[in-house]
Every structure is written in C-alpha cells, then in structure tokens.
Scaffold this motif. Structure first.
Motif, PDB file in Angstrom:
ATOM      1  N   SER A  37     -13.777 -36.853 -25.892  1.00 46.75           N
ATOM      2  CA  SER A  37     -12.334 -36.955 -25.684  1.00 46.75           C
ATOM      3  C   SER A  37     -12.046 -37.091 -24.199  1.00 46.75           C
ATOM      4  CB  SER A  37     -11.621 -35.712 -26.231  1.00 46.75           C
ATOM      5  OG  SER A  37     -11.826 -35.579 -27.614  1.00 46.75           O
ATOM      6  N   ALA A 199     -11.416 -33.995 -32.624  1.00 51.15           N
ATOM      7  CA  ALA A 199     -12.376 -33.911 -31.525  1.00 51.15           C
ATOM      8  C   ALA A 199     -13.645 -33.193 -31.971  1.00 51.15           C
ATOM      9  CB  ALA A 199     -11.743 -33.182 -30.339  1.00 51.15           C
ATOM     10  N   MET A 205     -11.859 -40.358 -28.543  1.00 51.23           N
ATOM     11  CA  MET A 205     -10.415 -40.360 -28.345  1.00 51.23           C
ATOM     12  C   MET A 205     -10.063 -40.482 -26.872  1.00 51.23           C
ATOM     13  SD  MET A 205      -9.141 -37.507 -31.135  1.00 51.23           S
ATOM     14  CE  MET A 205      -9.864 -36.105 -30.291  1.00 51.23           C
TER      15      MET A 205
END
Length: 259
Positions: A37, A199, A205
């Motif tokens: 992430s 996540a 992401m």
C-alpha cells in the motif's frame, strides 16, 4: 522504495502535468511493489489526486512514463487519436478506482451496480459476475444488501459498494481518492476498516487520504507531496513518525496537533 521480495507492480517516472500556466506535477518518480500500500499525503493542491488520476489515465500527463505490470505508457510519445486512446485504455484496465463520492446508479440495485462493469465493459458471463459480486459484498460486510437500492444505504455503505464495484473488475491495482472525505465522521471508520482488510489480504493499493493515523496503520510507504513534487518518502514510521524535511514536519504538526 519499499524493501520487499515482491516484484514491482507500479513504476512512475518523470510524471509532469500542467493545467494552463499552472504546473501541478513537476517530475514524480516512485515505485510500488506487488501487495503493498502506497499512501499519498500532503496539503490541498499538492498534486496527490492528479498523480492518482494519471495512473488511471483520467488525466493525461504532459510527459512521463507509467507502468503497471507489463503495460507501459510513455505519455510524451502517446500517439494522437484512436491509437493513443487505445493505449490509455489498456493502462486504465489495470486498475480499479474508488472515488471521493460513490457515484452509484440510483435506479439499480447493489448487485446490479457491481456487475455492470464486468458484464458490460469486460464481457464476462453474468452468472460468473453475480457469483463474484456476492463474494465481494460479503467481504465488505454487505452480503445482506444485494437487492437494496443506493437510497436505502448509508453513505458508508454506499462507499463500501463502490469498493466492491472496483474490485469486481479484478484489477491489478486499486486506487483510492480520499475515500472518506465525503462521509459523516461516524461513518469513516467502517470504510477504513474495509481498506485495512484489503491491505492485509495482499491487494496492491495507492491511496490518497487526509486521515494521517489511518495512513500510519495501512501504508507500506508514504509519499509526502507539496507543490507538485515528492518532498519526502519512506515507511510510515519514517515519514509520519520521524519526518526529516521541515515542510513535512510543519504539515504533520498542523494536521496532528492543530491546537
């Protein structure tokens, strides 16, 4: 930037964008590894959302290269007309976007909203799309709202449907543009919890957010942007917990200690 054995999923080099005489991005470079992430923070107008929209080709950068897995676009060499649009569409197909507002079709049920993209845009069988949508709705905590209409849902529930809709396209990357900014404060937590779960399950992401404590918890790497450049980057412990740049320090102090 993030030390991991996973291969690079996103690579951005030299990204620049102007709107008229205003240069919004001034040469953005970063990489994101698969299953990590990346969180973008910074003041309003710093270029965060423009970076995100460039990854999804909702904005066309003036120059720079964006690569997601094996799909790469050099925007300085993007051909005009149909050929250029086709290249942009190939890159866009690698990611799913979750916007500030959920933008659901009000006349369609939750299920119909989610299967629209897979069936119409991707040509997948309806039965397959329905089965996948039900799994995703369970994942975001809305398995019992399949037949509900958006007007029957809270803002937080609608945003969770928006997340499921993005995931239904089976993207390689999920992009979040301040996904809680339009929500009432009491609804923010339920959406952030879903993103944390994503996540933890290994989705790649890129997240633009003003929720600094959330960024601290979910980010593998944090990019602090100001005036169209990356001022500081590193792990959340480095950038948020122990920022080295004076501009980063001032921003975080204003956000975390407004008194």
């Amino acid at each position: 930037m993030t030390e991991t054995t996973e291969p690079t999923r996103i690579q951005v080099r030299g990204l620049a964008k102007s709107f008229g005489d205003h240069q919004v991005l001034r040469g953005i470079d970063f990489e994101s590894r698969r299953g990590t992430s990346t969180v973008l923070i910074g003041p309003s107008g710093s270029g965060k959302t423009t970076v995100l929209r460039s990854l999804n080709v909702l904005e066309t950068p003036d120059c720079g290269v964006v690569r997601i897995d094996d799909v790469e676009v050099d925007f300085a060499k993007l051909p005009p007309g149909k050929a250029g649009r086709k290249e942009g569409a190939r890159l866009r197909a690698q990611s799913g976007m979750v916007f500030q507002t959920h933008n659901l079709f009000p006349h369609r049920t939750v299920l119909e909203n989610i299967i629209e993209g897979p069936v119409v845009a991707q040509g997948r069988p309806r039965e397959e799309a329905v089965a996948d949508a039900k799994v995703l709705l369970d994942q975001v905590g809305l398995g019992d709202r399949v037949d509900a209409y958006p007007s029957q849902l809270s803002g937080g529930q609608q945003q969770r449907v928006g997340i499921a809709r993005a995931l239904a396209l089976k993207p390689r990357v999920v992009l979040f543009d301040e996904p809680t900014s339009a929500l009432d404060p009491e609804l923010v937590g339920e959406v952030l919890a879903v993103i944390k779960d994503l996540a933890a399950t290994g989705w790649t992401m890129v997240i633009v957010t003003h929720e600094i404590r959330f960024a601290e918890q979910v980010a593998d790497q944090v990019l602090f942007l100001d005036s169209g450049v990356i001022v500081e980057y590193g792990t959340s412990a480095q950038v948020i917990g122990d920022p080295q740049e004076e501009r980063t320090q001032r921003f975080l102090k204003r956000i975390l200690d407004p008194g």
